[in-house]
Design a protein around this motif. Structure first.
Motif, short mmCIF file in Angstrom:
data_model
loop_
_atom_site.label_atom_id
_atom_site.label_comp_id
_atom_site.label_asym_id
_atom_site.label_seq_id
_atom_site.Cartn_x
_atom_site.Cartn_y
_atom_site.Cartn_z
N SER B 87 0.82 -1.21 0.00
CA SER B 87 0.00 0.00 0.00
C SER B 87 0.86 1.26 0.00
CB SER B 87 -0.92 0.02 1.22
OG SER B 87 -1.78 -1.08 1.19
N GLU B 222 -7.65 -0.99 -3.61
CA GLU B 222 -7.22 -2.34 -3.22
C GLU B 222 -8.40 -3.21 -2.80
OE1 GLU B 222 -2.68 -1.27 -1.65
OE2 GLU B 222 -4.32 -1.53 -0.24
N GLY B 229 -2.20 -5.63 -0.53
CA GLY B 229 -2.18 -4.39 0.23
C GLY B 229 -3.21 -4.36 1.35
#
Lengths: 252, 282
Positions: B87, B222, B229
């Protein structure tokens, strides 16, 4: 060096404000000329035209024999509030001009050091503008203009924002610097004493429309100092100019 | 404490003491909330088992972060750092593109009336479209791949950066520009040496807002469009009923957003140190 013929400047379209109205005006090389008048009389407009910050509406204006199209280092401007770049040190403010002009270091650095010495700021070259007093900031403003070795110095009420005492010491400094360099100076002010003390010639301006109503040569002996502010000759010029300004005021 | 008091006259211990006091005050509310949350739970869960209590979340988080899986492939053992970096990497990537595009465009709009008239209206029309509405297009173009997330982050962070840069550029003191021109600066020097540093305070405001939106964008994309992530884990854990992981994930996102904002603020303080210096007016 500077010549205006029938120059007008109108703001805001057809029936806009006439800031300057058919002004004829000359400054000779090496001459120190003061433009004196109340706020709104167009004296700063006149200076801005020479500086290339604004464009004239009518007439012709020549600087060093050529029409002015844009600002440039041959005309060093000193602003009212100094207008230093606050993120640069004193030194970086002073060498900004030579740097962006692409001059060689060994060419401008000795000159910058010398000029900082003249304005008494050698010890402060690493300081930032916020760390300086108003008078010191204006010394930097003068230094950064002088370092470019301009053909003329254009000063727009440079000491107007300073307290009385600081103003006196700045006037003294400017007299000394001018005595040394003999640069052409166009100096805008609303302070009668300042105009007489500094200039070879005082041009009195009136507002709406902006005009030069009287040019008074000041043949006080040079070199001058702030002590001249109290002598009888000085008082004589002051009385003459005050009468002229009152007369201009009464016509309105 | 006695040390801080005994040296109260000197500068540094007082600052330390002040800092400690602030930290304690800041922690008071969250600690109380967590404590109440813990109290509300019976048998390690509240609301009829829908939410786990903090101790369970903590235990799951520690396992997720530091555990080593022994049998099979449990996605919630020892994978926290990996998810975090997925992320964070996308945020850095997308945010960097947003800066690289947003700052120059903002400066051009703020500098040139023509550019403002030509570009600004389009930006203002596109701006109300929320980043979530860009998801279908993002997936259609980039598929279920990394760049879909980066694309969304860039779009989300772009607007506040461009708008604040524009404002900062318009607000530059006219006399600074005149002074630079008078000293012989060309347009490029004026933009890089005067307008950019002068607009920096506004630009940093845009960066801080943009970074917040970047974290929102990465989690959203995501959850929907990328298979890794913190955002992916969040949604996946919800599907398999691991609410302890969901909550640990949320706290992780908050922590990352907070830390990255702290980083931007530190850079801002360093870059704008000329503004904070006090006068030694003599």
């Amino acid at each position: 060096m500077i010549s205006f013929s029938k120059v007008s400047k109108v703001y805001g379209g057809a029936q806009g404000v006439r800031a300057l109205d058919h002004v004829d005006f000359n400054v000779a090389e090496g001459e120190f000329v003061a433009l004196l008048g109340p706020s709104g009389c167009g004296k700063s407009t006149l200076l801005n035209l020479v500086a290339g910050f604004e464009k004239l509406s009518e007439g012709t204006m020549l600087f060093d024999g050529q029409a002015v199209s844009r600002p440039g280092p041959d005309r060093g401007v000193v602003f009212q509030e100094a207008s230093l770049l606050p993120w640069l040190t004193v030194w970086d403010n002073v060498v900004f001009g030579p740097k962006v002009q692409g001059l060689m270091r060994n060419e401008y650095e000795p000159r910058a050091h010398e000029i900082l010495k003249i304005v008494g700021l050698e010890a402060f070259h690493k300081a930032l503008p916020v760390q300086l007093s108003g008078g010191m900031r204006q010394r930097v403003g003068i230094a950064r203009a002088l370092v470019m070795q301009p053909k003329a110095l254009l000063m727009d009420e440079p000491f107007g924002a300073l307290d009385a005492q600081t103003r006196l010491s700045m006037q003294q400094l400017l007299l000394e610097v001018w005595q040394r360099l003999k640069t052409t100076v166009l100096f805008v002010t609303h302070d009668i004493d300042e105009a007489i003390l500094l200039a070879d010639r005082v041009c009195v301006m009136t507002a709406r429309p902006g005009r030069i109503t009287k040019e008074i040569p000041i043949d006080l002996r040079r070199p001058r100092s702030i002590d001249d502010l109290t002598n009888s000759e000085f008082t004589h010029f002051k009385a003459q100019i005050m009468a002229e300004m009152r007369g201009a005021h009464d016509q309105h | 404490m006695s040390k801080a008091e005994s040296k109260a006259g000197t500068l540094v211990p007082v600052q330390l003491w002040e800092r400690l006091r602030k930290t304690v005050l800041a922690l008071l509310l969250p600690v109380t909330l967590v404590w109440l949350w813990q109290l509300a739970g019976t048998d390690g869960a509240i609301a009829g088992g829908a939410l786990p209590t903090p101790d369970r979340v903590w235990a799951a988080w520690m396992k997720w972060a530091f555990g080593t899986s022994t049998f099979g492939l449990n996605p919630y053992i020892g994978t926290w750092t990996q998810s975090l970096w997925f992320s964070a990497g996308r945020v850095v990537y997308g945010f960097a593109i947003a800066i690289a595009v947003g700052v120059p465009i903002g400066m051009i709009i703020g500098w040139s009336k023509l550019a403002s008239a030509m570009i600004d209206p389009t930006i203002q029309w596109l701006r109300p479209v929320p980043i979530t509405a860009w998801l279908p297009i993002s997936i259609a173009i980039f598929g279920i791949r990394d760049f879909g997330a980066v694309f969304l982050i860039t779009i989300g962070a772009f607007y506040p950066i461009v708008i604040n840069t524009t404002q900062g550029t318009r607000d530059v003191d006219k006399n600074w520009i005149r002074a630079a021109l008078m000293m012989g600066a060309g347009q490029r020097d004026v933009l890089t040496r005067v307008v950019l540093p002068a607009a920096l305070p506004s630009i940093f405001t845009g960066l801080r807002i943009g970074l917040g939106i970047a974290w929102t964008a990465v989690i959203v994309s995501e959850m929907v469009a990328v298979k890794s992530g913190l955002g992916y884990v969040l949604w996946d854990a919800y599907y398999v009923g691991r609410m302890d992981i969901v909550i640990a994930d949320m706290v992780s996102i908050g922590l990352m957003g907070f830390m990255s904002d702290l980083l931007i603020v530190s850079i801002e303080i360093w870059a704008l140190r000329w503004r904070r210096l006090q006068s030694f007016d003599a």
